[in-house]
Design a protein around this motif. Sequence first.
Motif, PDB file in Angstrom:
ATOM      1  N   CYS A  61       0.840  -1.194   0.000  1.00  0.00           N
ATOM      2  CA  CYS A  61       0.000   0.000   0.000  1.00  0.00           C
ATOM      3  C   CYS A  61       0.878   1.248   0.000  1.00  0.00           C
ATOM      4  CB  CYS A  61      -0.916  -0.013   1.234  1.00  0.00           C
ATOM      5  SG  CYS A  61      -1.994   1.434   1.355  1.00  0.00           S
ATOM      6  N   SER A  63      -0.740   4.422  -0.597  1.00  0.00           N
ATOM      7  CA  SER A  63      -1.579   5.518  -0.094  1.00  0.00           C
ATOM      8  C   SER A  63      -2.970   4.992   0.220  1.00  0.00           C
ATOM      9  CB  SER A  63      -1.659   6.679  -1.090  1.00  0.00           C
ATOM     10  OG  SER A  63      -2.348   6.308  -2.259  1.00  0.00           O
ATOM     11  N   ASN A  65      -6.240   3.802   2.831  1.00  0.00           N
ATOM     12  CA  ASN A  65      -6.403   2.884   3.949  1.00  0.00           C
ATOM     13  C   ASN A  65      -7.532   1.909   3.672  1.00  0.00           C
ATOM     14  OD1 ASN A  65      -9.022   3.924   5.104  1.00  0.00           O
ATOM     15  ND2 ASN A  65      -7.796   5.767   5.302  1.00  0.00           N
ATOM     16  N   GLU A  78      -5.512  -4.116   9.460  1.00  0.00           N
ATOM     17  CA  GLU A  78      -5.621  -2.779   8.876  1.00  0.00           C
ATOM     18  C   GLU A  78      -4.514  -2.604   7.835  1.00  0.00           C
ATOM     19  OE1 GLU A  78      -8.192  -0.666   9.506  1.00  0.00           O
ATOM     20  OE2 GLU A  78      -8.904  -2.413  10.629  1.00  0.00           O
ATOM     21  N   THR A  80      -2.572   0.438   5.708  1.00  0.00           N
ATOM     22  CA  THR A  80      -2.295   1.862   5.542  1.00  0.00           C
ATOM     23  C   THR A  80      -1.024   2.000   4.704  1.00  0.00           C
ATOM     24  OG1 THR A  80      -1.020   1.925   7.600  1.00  0.00           O
ATOM     25  CG2 THR A  80      -3.349   2.513   7.762  1.00  0.00           C
ATOM     26  N   ASP A  81      -0.717   3.221   4.346  1.00  0.00           N
ATOM     27  CA  ASP A  81       0.508   3.521   3.613  1.00  0.00           C
ATOM     28  C   ASP A  81       1.695   2.854   4.315  1.00  0.00           C
ATOM     29  OD1 ASP A  81       2.570   4.693   2.167  1.00  0.00           O
ATOM     30  OD2 ASP A  81       2.222   6.705   2.927  1.00  0.00           O
ATOM     31  N   MET A 102      -7.572   3.306  -1.614  1.00  0.00           N
ATOM     32  CA  MET A 102      -6.258   2.698  -1.439  1.00  0.00           C
ATOM     33  C   MET A 102      -5.580   2.595  -2.790  1.00  0.00           C
ATOM     34  SD  MET A 102      -6.178  -0.497   1.228  1.00  0.00           S
ATOM     35  CE  MET A 102      -7.603  -1.348   0.546  1.00  0.00           C
TER      36      MET A 102
END
Length: 131
Positions: A61, A63, A65, A78, A80-81, A102
């Motif tokens: 990833c 960018s 979420n 989870e 995320t970036d 995402m």
Amino acid sequence: MKIVRVQDIIGTEREVEGPGWTSRRLLLKKDGMGFSFHETIIPAGSENTFWYKHHLEAVYCVSGNGSITDLATGETHEITDGTLYALDKHDKHILRGGTEDMRLICAFNPPVTGREVHDEDGAYMPDPDND
């Protein structure tokens, strides 16, 4: 040497859209690298069930979420970036977009040809030429 710019793929046959995702296929089987390499956009709030029974996939990833749920264990993680997940056991999973889109960078082995579509299990069928 190959130079590929994502902006040159947008709107071509290498940009493939499905319900809840857009895949921009930067490298395909025909590029001869032994893997395929994609930028995938998962829209905020979307939910996708995937099961790559015939492919291994690593996803990073860059960018946005969201989350991924492993359907074998029920565990949710989870995303995320800066998060990478690897589907090293052909893991059936649910990928959910979070509060923002995402942007994921994905590598598939064996490489996809670019013609694949998800079947009823969320999988790509194997390329008979990869056998």
